[in-house]
Design a protein around this motif. Structure first.
Motif, PDB file in Angstrom:
ATOM      1  N   MET A   1       0.853  -1.174   0.000  1.00  0.00           N
ATOM      2  CA  MET A   1       0.000   0.000   0.000  1.00  0.00           C
ATOM      3  C   MET A   1       0.899   1.236   0.000  1.00  0.00           C
ATOM      4  N   GLY A   2       0.783   2.099  -1.008  1.00  0.00           N
ATOM      5  CA  GLY A   2       1.625   3.287  -1.132  1.00  0.00           C
ATOM      6  C   GLY A   2       0.964   4.508  -0.531  1.00  0.00           C
ATOM      7  N   VAL A   3       1.776   5.494  -0.292  1.00  0.00           N
ATOM      8  CA  VAL A   3       1.292   6.765   0.227  1.00  0.00           C
ATOM      9  C   VAL A   3       1.349   7.781  -0.907  1.00  0.00           C
ATOM     10  N   THR A   4       0.266   8.497  -1.099  1.00  0.00           N
ATOM     11  CA  THR A   4       0.209   9.509  -2.145  1.00  0.00           C
ATOM     12  C   THR A   4       0.425  10.881  -1.509  1.00  0.00           C
ATOM     13  N   VAL A   5       1.348  11.637  -2.106  1.00  0.00           N
ATOM     14  CA  VAL A   5       1.641  12.983  -1.623  1.00  0.00           C
ATOM     15  C   VAL A   5       1.455  13.948  -2.785  1.00  0.00           C
ATOM     16  N   ALA A   6       0.756  15.033  -2.522  1.00  0.00           N
ATOM     17  CA  ALA A   6       0.554  16.044  -3.560  1.00  0.00           C
ATOM     18  C   ALA A   6       1.901  16.655  -3.940  1.00  0.00           C
ATOM     19  N   PRO A   7       2.163  16.798  -5.239  1.00  0.00           N
ATOM     20  CA  PRO A   7       3.452  17.356  -5.672  1.00  0.00           C
ATOM     21  C   PRO A   7       3.762  18.712  -5.043  1.00  0.00           C
ATOM     22  N   ALA A   8       2.783  19.571  -4.923  1.00  0.00           N
ATOM     23  CA  ALA A   8       3.021  20.895  -4.328  1.00  0.00           C
ATOM     24  C   ALA A   8       3.453  20.775  -2.875  1.00  0.00           C
ATOM     25  N   SER A   9       2.849  19.843  -2.158  1.00  0.00           N
ATOM     26  CA  SER A   9       3.207  19.617  -0.760  1.00  0.00           C
ATOM     27  C   SER A   9       4.633  19.082  -0.639  1.00  0.00           C
ATOM     28  N   LEU A  10       4.965  18.152  -1.513  1.00  0.00           N
ATOM     29  CA  LEU A  10       6.311  17.577  -1.520  1.00  0.00           C
ATOM     30  C   LEU A  10       7.348  18.647  -1.845  1.00  0.00           C
ATOM     31  N   ILE A  11       7.082  19.444  -2.855  1.00  0.00           N
ATOM     32  CA  ILE A  11       8.006  20.510  -3.252  1.00  0.00           C
ATOM     33  C   ILE A  11       8.176  21.516  -2.119  1.00  0.00           C
ATOM     34  N   SER A  12       7.089  21.831  -1.445  1.00  0.00           N
ATOM     35  CA  SER A  12       7.144  22.769  -0.317  1.00  0.00           C
ATOM     36  C   SER A  12       8.029  22.225   0.811  1.00  0.00           C
ATOM     37  N   GLU A  13       7.860  20.964   1.138  1.00  0.00           N
ATOM     38  CA  GLU A  13       8.666  20.349   2.195  1.00  0.00           C
ATOM     39  C   GLU A  13      10.136  20.271   1.802  1.00  0.00           C
ATOM     40  N   LEU A  14      10.404  19.907   0.552  1.00  0.00           N
ATOM     41  CA  LEU A  14      11.790  19.845   0.090  1.00  0.00           C
ATOM     42  C   LEU A  14      12.437  21.226   0.093  1.00  0.00           C
ATOM     43  N   SER A  15      11.667  22.257  -0.209  1.00  0.00           N
ATOM     44  CA  SER A  15      12.179  23.626  -0.177  1.00  0.00           C
ATOM     45  C   SER A  15      12.561  24.022   1.243  1.00  0.00           C
ATOM     46  N   LEU A  16      11.760  23.606   2.212  1.00  0.00           N
ATOM     47  CA  LEU A  16      12.091  23.880   3.615  1.00  0.00           C
ATOM     48  C   LEU A  16      13.394  23.188   4.020  1.00  0.00           C
ATOM     49  N   VAL A  17      13.578  21.969   3.556  1.00  0.00           N
ATOM     50  CA  VAL A  17      14.809  21.232   3.848  1.00  0.00           C
ATOM     51  C   VAL A  17      16.001  21.920   3.186  1.00  0.00           C
ATOM     52  N   ALA A  18      15.839  22.367   1.946  1.00  0.00           N
ATOM     53  CA  ALA A  18      16.917  23.077   1.258  1.00  0.00           C
ATOM     54  C   ALA A  18      17.278  24.361   1.997  1.00  0.00           C
ATOM     55  N   ASP A  19      16.283  25.044   2.518  1.00  0.00           N
ATOM     56  CA  ASP A  19      16.540  26.252   3.310  1.00  0.00           C
ATOM     57  C   ASP A  19      17.333  25.917   4.570  1.00  0.00           C
ATOM     58  N   GLU A  20      17.010  24.796   5.189  1.00  0.00           N
ATOM     59  CA  GLU A  20      17.743  24.346   6.379  1.00  0.00           C
ATOM     60  C   GLU A  20      19.193  24.025   6.023  1.00  0.00           C
ATOM     61  N   PHE A  21      19.409  23.382   4.887  1.00  0.00           N
ATOM     62  CA  PHE A  21      20.778  23.095   4.437  1.00  0.00           C
ATOM     63  C   PHE A  21      21.553  24.396   4.246  1.00  0.00           C
ATOM     64  N   ALA A  22      20.896  25.404   3.661  1.00  0.00           N
ATOM     65  CA  ALA A  22      21.550  26.703   3.445  1.00  0.00           C
ATOM     66  C   ALA A  22      21.914  27.357   4.780  1.00  0.00           C
ATOM     67  N   ALA A  23      21.015  27.257   5.748  1.00  0.00           N
ATOM     68  CA  ALA A  23      21.287  27.827   7.074  1.00  0.00           C
ATOM     69  C   ALA A  23      22.468  27.121   7.740  1.00  0.00           C
ATOM     70  N   ARG A  24      22.536  25.810   7.607  1.00  0.00           N
ATOM     71  CA  ARG A  24      23.652  25.055   8.184  1.00  0.00           C
ATOM     72  C   ARG A  24      24.973  25.423   7.501  1.00  0.00           C
ATOM     73  N   ALA A  25      24.928  25.662   6.193  1.00  0.00           N
ATOM     74  CA  ALA A  25      26.128  26.082   5.470  1.00  0.00           C
ATOM     75  C   ALA A  25      26.593  27.446   5.970  1.00  0.00           C
ATOM     76  N   LEU A  26      25.662  28.365   6.160  1.00  0.00           N
ATOM     77  CA  LEU A  26      26.015  29.683   6.686  1.00  0.00           C
ATOM     78  C   LEU A  26      26.652  29.587   8.065  1.00  0.00           C
ATOM     79  N   LEU A  27      26.112  28.731   8.896  1.00  0.00           N
ATOM     80  CA  LEU A  27      26.668  28.539  10.239  1.00  0.00           C
ATOM     81  C   LEU A  27      28.092  28.010  10.159  1.00  0.00           C
ATOM     82  N   GLN A  28      28.314  27.031   9.312  1.00  0.00           N
ATOM     83  CA  GLN A  28      29.661  26.476   9.169  1.00  0.00           C
ATOM     84  C   GLN A  28      30.622  27.513   8.591  1.00  0.00           C
ATOM     85  N   GLU A  29      30.127  28.355   7.684  1.00  0.00           N
ATOM     86  CA  GLU A  29      30.965  29.413   7.131  1.00  0.00           C
ATOM     87  C   GLU A  29      31.348  30.423   8.205  1.00  0.00           C
TER      88      GLU A  29
END
Length: 74
Positions: A1-29
């Motif tokens: 049984m698979g889980v269906t995720v709306a593409p917009a929701s997935l893209i939104s969540e991935l964007s939040l993760v990318a923002d977190e990666f950017a923040a971590r990079a700034l901290l390390q810099e």
């Protein structure tokens, strides 16, 4: 049984993760900039910042692919 995720929701969540990666990079810099050049600590933070930036770039590229795919199917 698979889980269906709306593409917009997935893209939104991935964007939040990318923002977190950017923040971590700034901290390390910031840590890198406070460390004495040429030391192991300086190198470690520089390398870590580079890895976070690479991860962010890969994720943002994937997000762009998903956005293009989502608009192609709309």
């Amino acid at each position: 049984m698979g889980v269906t995720v709306a593409p917009a929701s997935l893209i939104s969540e991935l964007s939040l993760v990318a923002d977190e990666f950017a923040a971590r990079a700034l901290l390390q810099e910031a840590f890198r900039d406070r460390a004495r050049p040429g030391t192991g600590v300086h190198h470690q933070h520089a390398h870590s910042a580079t890895l976070w930036r690479m991860a962010e770039g890969c994720l943002r590229a994937r997000i762009e692919q998903l956005e293009l795919g989502a608009t192609a199917t709309d």
